[in-house]
Design a protein around this motif. Structure first.
Motif, PDB file in Angstrom:
ATOM      1  N   HIS A 232       1.060  -1.233  -0.003  1.00 31.35           N
ATOM      2  CA  HIS A 232      -0.302  -0.303   0.079  1.00 31.35           C
ATOM      3  C   HIS A 232       0.705   1.333   0.142  1.00 31.35           C
ATOM      4  O   HIS A 232       1.894   1.348   0.807  1.00 31.35           O
ATOM      5  CB  HIS A 232      -0.670  -0.086   1.317  1.00 31.35           C
ATOM      6  N   GLU A 233       0.464   2.017  -1.155  1.00 37.96           N
ATOM      7  CA  GLU A 233       1.704   3.335  -1.389  1.00 37.96           C
ATOM      8  C   GLU A 233       1.574   4.322   0.047  1.00 37.96           C
ATOM      9  O   GLU A 233       2.921   4.715   0.197  1.00 37.96           O
ATOM     10  CB  GLU A 233       1.559   3.824  -2.518  1.00 37.96           C
ATOM     11  N   GLY A 234       0.284   4.208   0.007  1.00 35.72           N
ATOM     12  CA  GLY A 234       0.469   5.486   1.626  1.00 35.72           C
ATOM     13  C   GLY A 234       1.351   4.837   3.014  1.00 35.72           C
ATOM     14  O   GLY A 234       1.804   5.937   3.367  1.00 35.72           O
ATOM     15  N   ILE A 235       0.912   3.972   3.465  1.00 30.94           N
ATOM     16  CA  ILE A 235       1.278   3.135   4.055  1.00 30.94           C
ATOM     17  C   ILE A 235       3.194   2.595   4.488  1.00 30.94           C
ATOM     18  O   ILE A 235       3.350   3.460   5.368  1.00 30.94           O
ATOM     19  CB  ILE A 235       1.058   1.817   5.143  1.00 30.94           C
ATOM     20  N   ASP A 236       2.779   2.245   2.920  1.00 20.44           N
ATOM     21  CA  ASP A 236       4.933   2.768   2.851  1.00 20.44           C
ATOM     22  C   ASP A 236       5.631   4.056   2.922  1.00 20.44           C
ATOM     23  O   ASP A 236       6.551   3.968   2.907  1.00 20.44           O
ATOM     24  CB  ASP A 236       4.603   1.613   1.022  1.00 20.44           C
ATOM     25  N   GLU A 237       4.725   4.399   1.781  1.00 23.09           N
ATOM     26  CA  GLU A 237       5.749   6.369   2.862  1.00 23.09           C
ATOM     27  C   GLU A 237       5.590   6.855   3.703  1.00 23.09           C
ATOM     28  O   GLU A 237       6.202   6.942   4.122  1.00 23.09           O
ATOM     29  CB  GLU A 237       4.396   7.094   1.403  1.00 23.09           C
ATOM     30  N   ALA A 238       4.819   6.704   4.393  1.00 18.66           N
ATOM     31  CA  ALA A 238       4.809   6.432   5.957  1.00 18.66           C
ATOM     32  C   ALA A 238       5.534   5.635   6.866  1.00 18.66           C
ATOM     33  O   ALA A 238       6.242   6.519   7.462  1.00 18.66           O
ATOM     34  CB  ALA A 238       2.943   6.382   6.876  1.00 18.66           C
ATOM     35  N   LEU A 239       6.003   4.659   6.439  1.00 15.87           N
ATOM     36  CA  LEU A 239       6.740   3.534   6.985  1.00 15.87           C
ATOM     37  C   LEU A 239       8.633   4.462   6.723  1.00 15.87           C
ATOM     38  O   LEU A 239       8.640   3.677   7.772  1.00 15.87           O
ATOM     39  CB  LEU A 239       6.494   2.201   6.478  1.00 15.87           C
ATOM     40  N   SER A 240       8.049   4.583   5.868  1.00 15.75           N
ATOM     41  CA  SER A 240       9.592   5.045   5.229  1.00 15.75           C
ATOM     42  C   SER A 240      10.695   5.976   6.567  1.00 15.75           C
ATOM     43  O   SER A 240      11.563   6.190   6.118  1.00 15.75           O
ATOM     44  CB  SER A 240      10.304   5.404   4.213  1.00 15.75           C
TER      45      SER A 240
ATOM     46  N   ALA B  94       6.591  12.282  16.932  1.00 15.13           N
ATOM     47  CA  ALA B  94       5.924  13.461  15.789  1.00 15.13           C
ATOM     48  C   ALA B  94       5.962  11.825  14.425  1.00 15.13           C
ATOM     49  O   ALA B  94       5.048  12.063  14.256  1.00 15.13           O
ATOM     50  CB  ALA B  94       6.913  14.385  15.296  1.00 15.13           C
ATOM     51  N   VAL B  95       6.988  11.158  14.506  1.00 18.23           N
ATOM     52  CA  VAL B  95       7.694  10.214  13.164  1.00 18.23           C
ATOM     53  C   VAL B  95       5.817   8.939  13.464  1.00 18.23           C
ATOM     54  O   VAL B  95       5.370   8.907  13.000  1.00 18.23           O
ATOM     55  CB  VAL B  95       8.723   9.582  13.332  1.00 18.23           C
ATOM     56  N   TYR B  96       6.088   8.741  15.011  1.00 18.46           N
ATOM     57  CA  TYR B  96       5.048   7.381  15.079  1.00 18.46           C
ATOM     58  C   TYR B  96       3.824   8.078  14.942  1.00 18.46           C
ATOM     59  O   TYR B  96       2.366   7.202  14.440  1.00 18.46           O
ATOM     60  CB  TYR B  96       5.232   6.626  16.494  1.00 18.46           C
ATOM     61  N   ASP B  97       3.271   9.212  15.712  1.00 22.08           N
ATOM     62  CA  ASP B  97       2.105   9.608  15.847  1.00 22.08           C
ATOM     63  C   ASP B  97       1.563   9.935  13.742  1.00 22.08           C
ATOM     64  O   ASP B  97       0.166   9.642  13.745  1.00 22.08           O
ATOM     65  CB  ASP B  97       2.277  11.595  15.759  1.00 22.08           C
ATOM     66  N   ALA B  98       2.524  10.408  12.882  1.00 18.13           N
ATOM     67  CA  ALA B  98       1.980  10.593  11.885  1.00 18.13           C
ATOM     68  C   ALA B  98       1.818   9.130  10.946  1.00 18.13           C
ATOM     69  O   ALA B  98       0.985   9.123  10.074  1.00 18.13           O
ATOM     70  CB  ALA B  98       3.217  11.391  11.316  1.00 18.13           C
ATOM     71  N   ILE B  99       2.392   8.131  11.055  1.00 16.31           N
ATOM     72  CA  ILE B  99       2.325   6.820  10.944  1.00 16.31           C
ATOM     73  C   ILE B  99       1.033   6.183  11.484  1.00 16.31           C
ATOM     74  O   ILE B  99       0.655   5.678  10.548  1.00 16.31           O
ATOM     75  CB  ILE B  99       3.912   5.711  11.430  1.00 16.31           C
TER      76      ILE B  99
ATOM     77  N   ARG C  36      -4.413   4.547  10.782  1.00 19.87           N
ATOM     78  CA  ARG C  36      -6.105   4.293  11.160  1.00 19.87           C
ATOM     79  C   ARG C  36      -6.745   5.185   9.623  1.00 19.87           C
ATOM     80  O   ARG C  36      -7.593   4.512   9.534  1.00 19.87           O
ATOM     81  CB  ARG C  36      -5.683   5.528  12.247  1.00 19.87           C
ATOM     82  N   ALA C  37      -6.135   5.791   9.368  1.00 21.90           N
ATOM     83  CA  ALA C  37      -7.552   6.347   8.188  1.00 21.90           C
ATOM     84  C   ALA C  37      -7.307   5.537   6.854  1.00 21.90           C
ATOM     85  O   ALA C  37      -8.424   5.535   6.027  1.00 21.90           O
ATOM     86  CB  ALA C  37      -6.780   7.639   7.559  1.00 21.90           C
ATOM     87  N   THR C  38      -6.037   5.019   6.629  1.00 23.25           N
ATOM     88  CA  THR C  38      -6.513   3.862   5.396  1.00 23.25           C
ATOM     89  C   THR C  38      -7.674   2.366   5.562  1.00 23.25           C
ATOM     90  O   THR C  38      -8.190   1.833   5.270  1.00 23.25           O
ATOM     91  CB  THR C  38      -4.388   2.538   5.298  1.00 23.25           C
ATOM     92  N   LEU C  39      -6.910   2.254   7.073  1.00 20.60           N
ATOM     93  CA  LEU C  39      -7.743   1.186   7.502  1.00 20.60           C
ATOM     94  C   LEU C  39      -9.394   1.816   7.888  1.00 20.60           C
ATOM     95  O   LEU C  39     -10.175   0.976   7.320  1.00 20.60           O
ATOM     96  CB  LEU C  39      -7.473   0.434   8.825  1.00 20.60           C
ATOM     97  N   ALA C  40      -9.735   2.859   7.904  1.00 21.56           N
ATOM     98  CA  ALA C  40     -10.801   3.390   8.080  1.00 21.56           C
ATOM     99  C   ALA C  40     -11.831   3.042   6.728  1.00 21.56           C
ATOM    100  O   ALA C  40     -12.449   2.985   6.703  1.00 21.56           O
ATOM    101  CB  ALA C  40     -11.060   4.594   8.743  1.00 21.56           C
TER     102      ALA C  40
END
Length: 54
Positions: free
Chosen positions: A6-14, A29-34, A39-43
């Motif tokens: 999933h592109e969005g999650i992969d980008e966040a995890l980077s 802040a990094v953990y919060d952004a991920i 959460r948004a993706t799962l929703a």
């Protein structure tokens, strides 16, 4: 780093890749952004797209 497919999650995890080089005060802040992206993706995961969907 492995990917989720999933592109969005992969980008966040980077953001985890350079976490060791950041001050501990910036880690939250990094953990919060991920967390926000996951959460948004799962929703949105249960929402189907296409004809006949509400």
């Amino acid at each position: 780093m492995s990917t989720t497919g999933h592109e969005g999650i992969d980008e966040a995890l980077s953001g985890l890749e350079d976490l060791a080089d950041r001050p501990v005060t910036e880690h939250l802040a990094v953990y919060d952004a991920i967390h926000h992206v996951v959460r948004a993706t799962l929703a949105d995961a249960g929402r189907a797209e296409g004809p006949g969907t509400p």
